[in-house]
Every structure is written in structure tokens, then in C-alpha cells.
Design an enzyme around this catalytic site. Structure first.
Site, PDB file in Angstrom:
ATOM      1  N   GLY A  10      -2.829   4.699  -6.030  1.00  0.00           N
ATOM      2  CA  GLY A  10      -2.164   3.865  -4.847  1.00  0.00           C
ATOM      3  C   GLY A  10      -2.914   3.930  -3.698  1.00  0.00           C
ATOM      4  N   TYR A 163      14.793   7.230  -4.616  1.00  0.00           N
ATOM      5  CA  TYR A 163      13.440   7.643  -3.939  1.00  0.00           C
ATOM      6  C   TYR A 163      13.483   9.233  -3.571  1.00  0.00           C
ATOM      7  CZ  TYR A 163       9.597   7.570  -0.938  1.00  0.00           C
ATOM      8  OH  TYR A 163       8.435   7.875   0.102  1.00  0.00           O
TER       9      TYR A 163
END
Length: 181
Positions: A10, A163
Site C-alpha cells: 500500500g 474495519y
């Protein structure tokens, strides 16, 4: 960090980009990951330019697909004979429940299963490079996870809870990894 090899997942924006840039500026060979070839190509050019380092190499893999995570591990092992630092940073926050081709909830798959699979696949290379480090980027959201038996939000889906549970899984994995290694 000269002579060290570091993989940052990422790495195309946010914390991942800043970590990769800092490592490149410190003289490390930095392997950067992004979801697509176009994103990784732009990231490599950006970090090379900003750091003045040519020791930046790109890899792409969509972490929503476990086969691509495994392919990434194979490509990293083929590209280097050592790995001093693995930074598991890639993450997502999905407003709506998605199911991956592997039949996993998307947030959990990308935020937890992908780094788990990648770390396990790269563990031999990390051991050979000891003392090496694995950094799992999490969030204080893990403190507010509820209904933790429903890791993949099969009972109900809330973006924040999906999340938070994925980030709690990251923390638990980090403790377990530290204990085992």
C-alpha cells in the site's frame, strides 16, 4: 538502512508512501506495492524522484484476491535474496459489504488475510535475513471492535465495525507473530 531490503504494501499513498519514501531516503532498497501496475509505476517514479534513490522497485497485486497475494510473495522472493523489513500497510475501508472471489468479506480479506498470507509466505526469507522486522500497521479503531466472533461480517455489516475488527485481527496477529518468532 543502507544495504537493507524493505517491502512496503500500500505504498502508493498515505502512510505507506511516506514510509517507503523515508526508507528510500535512508538508503534502503525499497520494494513498493500497489494494487495496479499503473499505480505502482507512478509510485516508483514519484519515490525515486522525491528521494533521489534508484533503489526503488515496484510490484502490483490486488489484495482482494489471495492468489495475487501469493504471486506477490513469489515475485518478491525471486527479486531478492533478503528481506529485512516487511511493512504490512495496505488497507481499505469499504462502505458496503463486498465478497471476494475467495468468498471472504472484502475489508477483512484485504486488511487482515492478505498481510497474514504475505507474511507467512515470506517468513523463510525474513528468517534468513535475521534480524528482520515485520511491521503491521493497524489503527486505534481496533479498540472499538464489537461482535468479534463475526470476523467477516456475515451476521450484519457496518463499515466501521468491519474495519475495526480487521484492525483488531492485525493486532492479535502481531502479538502471535512476536510470540512465535
Amino acid at each position: 538502512m543502507r544495504g537493507k531490503v524493505c517491502l512496503v504494501t500500500g505504498a502508493n499513498r498515505g502512510i505507506g508512501r511516506e514510509i517507503a519514501l523515508g526508507l528510500a531516503r535512508a538508503g534502503a532498497r525499497v520494494l513498493v506495492h500497489a494494487r495496479s501496475a499503473a499505480k505502482v509505476e507512478a509510485t516508483v517514479a514519484d519515490i525515486r524522484s522525491a528521494s533521489g534513490s534508484d533503489l526503488v522497485q515496484g510490484f502490483h497485486a490486488d489484495f482482494m484476491e489471495q492468489s495475487q497475494v501469493r504471486r506477490l510473495a513469489e515475485e518478491v522472493q525471486a527479486a531478492t535474496d533478503r528481506l529485512d523489513v516487511l511493512v504490512n500497510n495496505a488497507a481499505t475501508y469499504n462502505k458496503h459489504r463486498e465478497t471476494t472471489s475467495d468468498n471472504h468479506e472484502g475489508t477483512f480479506a484485504l486488511n487482515h488475510l492478505a498481510p497474514f498470507i504475505l507474511t507467512r509466505a515470506l517468513k523463510p526469507l525474513l528468517r534468513e535475513s535475521a534480524p528482520s522486522r515485520v511491521v503491521n500497521v493497524s489503527s486505534e479503531a481496533h479498540q472499538r471492535a464489537s461482535n468479534i466472533e463475526d470476523w467477516e461480517s456475515r451476521q450484519s455489516y457496518g463499515a466501521y465495525q468491519a474495519y475495526a475488527r480487521s484492525k483488531l485481527a492485525n493486532v492479535m496477529f502481531s502479538y502471535d507473530l512476536a510470540h512465535r518468532l
